[in-house]
Write an enzyme that holds these catalytic residues in place. Structure first.
Site, PDB file in Angstrom:
ATOM      1  N   GLY A  11       0.815  -1.214   0.000  1.00  0.00           N
ATOM      2  CA  GLY A  11       0.000   0.000   0.000  1.00  0.00           C
ATOM      3  C   GLY A  11       0.846   1.261   0.000  1.00  0.00           C
ATOM      4  O   GLY A  11       1.806   1.375   0.757  1.00  0.00           O
ATOM      5  N   GLY A  13      -0.498   4.420   0.350  1.00  0.00           N
ATOM      6  CA  GLY A  13      -1.282   5.547   0.877  1.00  0.00           C
ATOM      7  C   GLY A  13      -0.487   6.288   1.944  1.00  0.00           C
ATOM      8  O   GLY A  13       0.740   6.216   1.980  1.00  0.00           O
ATOM      9  N   PHE A  14      -1.186   6.993   2.812  1.00  0.00           N
ATOM     10  CA  PHE A  14      -0.490   7.770   3.839  1.00  0.00           C
ATOM     11  C   PHE A  14       0.384   6.891   4.723  1.00  0.00           C
ATOM     12  O   PHE A  14       1.528   7.226   5.008  1.00  0.00           O
ATOM     13  CB  PHE A  14      -1.496   8.527   4.704  1.00  0.00           C
ATOM     14  CG  PHE A  14      -2.135   9.685   4.014  1.00  0.00           C
ATOM     15  CD1 PHE A  14      -1.392  10.826   3.745  1.00  0.00           C
ATOM     16  CD2 PHE A  14      -3.460   9.641   3.624  1.00  0.00           C
ATOM     17  CE1 PHE A  14      -1.971  11.902   3.094  1.00  0.00           C
ATOM     18  CE2 PHE A  14      -4.040  10.717   2.964  1.00  0.00           C
ATOM     19  CZ  PHE A  14      -3.299  11.847   2.704  1.00  0.00           C
ATOM     20  N   GLY A  15      -0.154   5.730   5.148  1.00  0.00           N
ATOM     21  CA  GLY A  15       0.599   4.861   6.037  1.00  0.00           C
ATOM     22  C   GLY A  15       1.788   4.220   5.346  1.00  0.00           C
ATOM     23  O   GLY A  15       2.924   4.300   5.815  1.00  0.00           O
ATOM     24  N   GLU A 171     -17.705  18.484   3.287  1.00  0.00           N
ATOM     25  CA  GLU A 171     -16.936  19.184   2.258  1.00  0.00           C
ATOM     26  C   GLU A 171     -17.620  19.104   0.895  1.00  0.00           C
ATOM     27  O   GLU A 171     -17.709  20.084   0.160  1.00  0.00           O
ATOM     28  CB  GLU A 171     -15.511  18.611   2.206  1.00  0.00           C
ATOM     29  CG  GLU A 171     -14.686  19.073   3.403  1.00  0.00           C
ATOM     30  CD  GLU A 171     -13.460  18.210   3.704  1.00  0.00           C
ATOM     31  OE1 GLU A 171     -12.689  18.587   4.599  1.00  0.00           O
ATOM     32  OE2 GLU A 171     -13.286  17.159   3.051  1.00  0.00           O
ATOM     33  N   ASP A 308      -5.778   2.599   8.179  1.00  0.00           N
ATOM     34  CA  ASP A 308      -7.198   2.248   8.218  1.00  0.00           C
ATOM     35  C   ASP A 308      -7.438   0.744   8.364  1.00  0.00           C
ATOM     36  O   ASP A 308      -8.534   0.328   8.731  1.00  0.00           O
ATOM     37  CB  ASP A 308      -7.904   2.700   6.921  1.00  0.00           C
ATOM     38  CG  ASP A 308      -8.238   4.181   6.945  1.00  0.00           C
ATOM     39  OD1 ASP A 308      -7.832   4.870   7.906  1.00  0.00           O
ATOM     40  OD2 ASP A 308      -8.909   4.659   6.008  1.00  0.00           O
ATOM     41  N   ALA A 324      -5.465  10.254   8.275  1.00  0.00           N
ATOM     42  CA  ALA A 324      -4.149  10.243   7.642  1.00  0.00           C
ATOM     43  C   ALA A 324      -3.044  10.340   8.692  1.00  0.00           C
ATOM     44  O   ALA A 324      -2.030   9.641   8.619  1.00  0.00           O
ATOM     45  CB  ALA A 324      -4.047  11.405   6.650  1.00  0.00           C
TER      46      ALA A 324
END
Lengths: 452, 452
Positions: A11, A13-15, A171, A308, A324
């Site tokens: 992954g 993503g942020f992690g 948002e 997540d 995040a």
């Protein structure tokens, strides 16, 4: 032959990206695997969905973000299984990648809570494809409304329902309200885009539930001022092409709406349950893997689960949120723990999440923020939000100009990426709606109201 | 009730938009119909295909470009027929729109010269969807090559063939060469992107055939310097998933290539033949409608055909080329002619195309230009190209910052929009290639060459 410790990160993503960046060490041979070739800045995905930003402006190729880390390779691939005893990761194409330490940061996906058939009418907002689908739906709805003579039908095309009043829902609804009231103000002749109804609903008693009540109220007021109808304590019961049925303590109600967006919930990547079945780890009801205080899973000190996908708790036993910040700090922690082991140094103390705060944007130049315990709202909160995102994007993209442009656009209501793309556009056809509306075969445009 | 003259413009490309903008008059009730909701700046489409620009940066919603023209409505719709006697335009959804004067600017599409099955392997470059498909193909090819152990297979994935050496083919091949040699330089571990072969081929004896021979040679040299193999006098005979077979006076040859791009030719929109069948107008072999010197078709002085859909000639009987300039000037001419008639003023003299020149870009900061009769090449030509495009984009988008960013990016080799998007990415799978390569089930990544 390399004798370096083989680390695999699943992954980007942020992690995963945070872990990869903290594993920049010549003691480690690192492989980062992702289904996508890019790191996506998800908090701004709603801006793609509402035509403010282009996909390329919130995504960076993982390969180029990590190109200077000579100990790192990036592989495009889908992980379908993990063998924790042979210490192997298995990809969809049959490739096997061996590891000494594994960091799993496969993230989450949209959950329809057992109503997966709703996906066809109410896309979620987790990927670039979904964002452009939503953009398509929103813009297309105004186009159809402009051409439909029947007023009731027109109203259904001009009704936008956002299910879920977390930060994404808030948002999105704020941005759609601005599209209707500002961006498209002068663009149509038969309809007045201001007549669009934007309805934000949630089962919870208030919007932005994770925020302090005081800020929820502020957000609610800002949304109302923008023209968003906020309905809390409302559950979706049914959904189809024409709209949805809802239920609240006031009874059932149905809403005719051609555009419904699902910001209702997420569930962990299926990789969580696969991992659990191989390791006897536990998962929570969202499919997240329960981890120990050091973010590893029981009996497998070489497998870290972060972000997540992890069900982690803080020192007081409270669950860590799916943010995040949590993922990034988890990635850094796992990377550091691995490097400590490789160097034969002492183990780290348990993972501690340092909460810097939470933010949500409501339309142009307004936000609510709970930062370092301070409760901010309005323009000040927006400025905080803006600079935090600025710093992040600049770090990954070095595209300062894009960001400046975006800020200007954000303040001036113009939206540069209002494109209806994708295959559906070439088959533009609303014969059905026209027939339903008992329209004559010739639709005479109403004469334009122009002074002679 | 409006007594204004009803004008309908079909198509929002260079020709249609130019016509619409020149019909900004309260004497006219104008309807612009397009299948897309945006005007596309096609000359920069190759930059989307090669990841330099995002789609939103070269497209503007027609609606917002024309929003200040209060006499104008924009309709999203597909025109399927024209009734020249009842003076009606028929849309796919059954809507009928009446006109007093009609301007048809439906443009052109990619032609495979009778080999439509080649489209599946060799996408053309006419739409945003095709541009992102090509971007996908190019970037994906490098990703697969990075993971394929078999050298022959890897070579096929690293071979890029561009069929057609007109401006689009030249610009594309130059940009792909730069991606391989500069942009991706440090991004891979198993392959060296520089080993990519970029082959530009054409049946004509030289590249950029519409340009003077001297500039063709310049372009050829620049391309060769960038590492592009230029093969002229070559015809494609067959094509499939694995590559293509070509024929030249040296005999037949086959090229294993996983990425083929078709910049080979265009044909007129099908609306041309439909119109011809309704009006007895003639079409040429590319399906373009032969027009009179005033850009109308015989017997129908209220129907103008402009741009790529028109087969027009200059005063000396030479055919006008399919260029944005020709379309824009044609649009202005038709609009002015209609306004003259509405005002009861005298007829215009025949359409005269004022040739400002031709330009083609070859990679970074180099171009060839034939402007006002002056033959330019290299950086000077690039500057001319840059400022002409700058002026155009700024006019339509007012997005100066995007353009500055793009110029910087163009000069620094960075590419901000290198995203592999679309459904195919989620099904990443090359089991077949791995099997073909007789790969073991475990693909061990080669150890990375990092100093300890």
């Amino acid at each position: 032959m390399s004798e370096r410790t083989k680390v695999v990160v699943i992954g980007g993503g942020f992690g995963g990206l945070s872990a990869a960046q903290h594993l920049h060490s010549n003691l480690v041979d690192l492989t980062v695997i992702d289904r996508r070739n890019y790191h996506l800045f998800q908090p701004l995905l709603y801006q793609v969905a509402t035509g403010s930003l282009s996909p390329g402006e919130i995504a960076s190729p993982l390969r180029s973000v990590l190109s200077r880390q000579k100990n790192t390779r990036v592989w495009l691939g889908t992980v379908v299984d993990v063998d924790p005893d042979l210490k192997q990761v298995i990809l969809a194409d049959g490739t096997i990648v061996a590891y000494d330490s594994l960091i799993i940061a496969a993230g989450s996906e949209t959950s329809y809570f057992g109503h997966n058939d709703w996906q066809q009418w109410a896309p979620g907002l987790k990927s670039i494809e979904e964002a452009t689908t939503i953009r398509h739906k929103i813009l297309y709805a105004f186009e159809v409304a402009e051409r439909i003579p029947d007023l009731e039908q027109r109203r259904a095309w001009l009704t936008f329902v956002i299910v879920g009043a977390g930060p994404t829902g808030v948002e999105l609804s704020g941005a759609i309200a601005e599209i209707a009231r500002q961006t498209l103000k002068n663009d149509f002749r038969s309809i007045n885009p201001k007549e669009a109804q934007i309805i934000l609903m949630d089962g919870a008693p208030r919007v932005l539930r994770p925020f302090p009540e005081y800020l929820s109220e502020k957000a609610n007021r800002s949304l109302t001022n923008l023209g968003v109808q906020v309905r809390c304590g409302v559950m979706v019961k049914h959904m189809n092409e024409e709209g949805l049925t809802i239920e609240s303590d006031k009874g059932a109600d149905s809403i005719a709406a051609k555009t419904v967006i699902w910001a209702g919930g997420i569930t962990a990547s299926p990789l969580g349950r696969i991992l659990a079945s191989r390791t006897n780890a536990e998962t929570d009801k969202a499919g997240r893997v329960k981890v120990k205080p050091d973010l590893t899973i029981p009996n497998y000190p070489d497998i870290y689960v972060i972000g997540d996908l992890a069900s982690a708790t803080d020192e007081k036993g409270r669950p860590l949120p799916g943010l995040a910040q949590v993922a990034m700090q988890g990635g850094q922690y796992a990377a550091t723990a691995i490097l400590q082991k490789v160097k034969g140094q002492q183990e780290l103390p348990p993972f501690h999440y340092f909460d810097k705060g939470t933010l949500a944007v409501i339309g142009r130049a307004a936000a609510v923020a709970d930062v370092f315990g301070a409760h901010l709202s309005g323009f000040i909160a927006w400025l905080v939000w803006f600079f935090i995102h600025l710093m992040y994007l600049v770090t990954f993209q070095s595209r300062v100009l894009v960001f400046i442009q975006w800020a200007i656009q954000d303040l001036t209501f113009s939206r540069g990426a209002r494109l209806i793309t994708g295959t559906a556009t070439t088959d533009f056809n609303f014969t059905k709606e026209l027939a339903d509306a008992h329209a004559a075969r010739e639709i005479k445009p109403e004469p334009l109201n122009v002074p002679r």
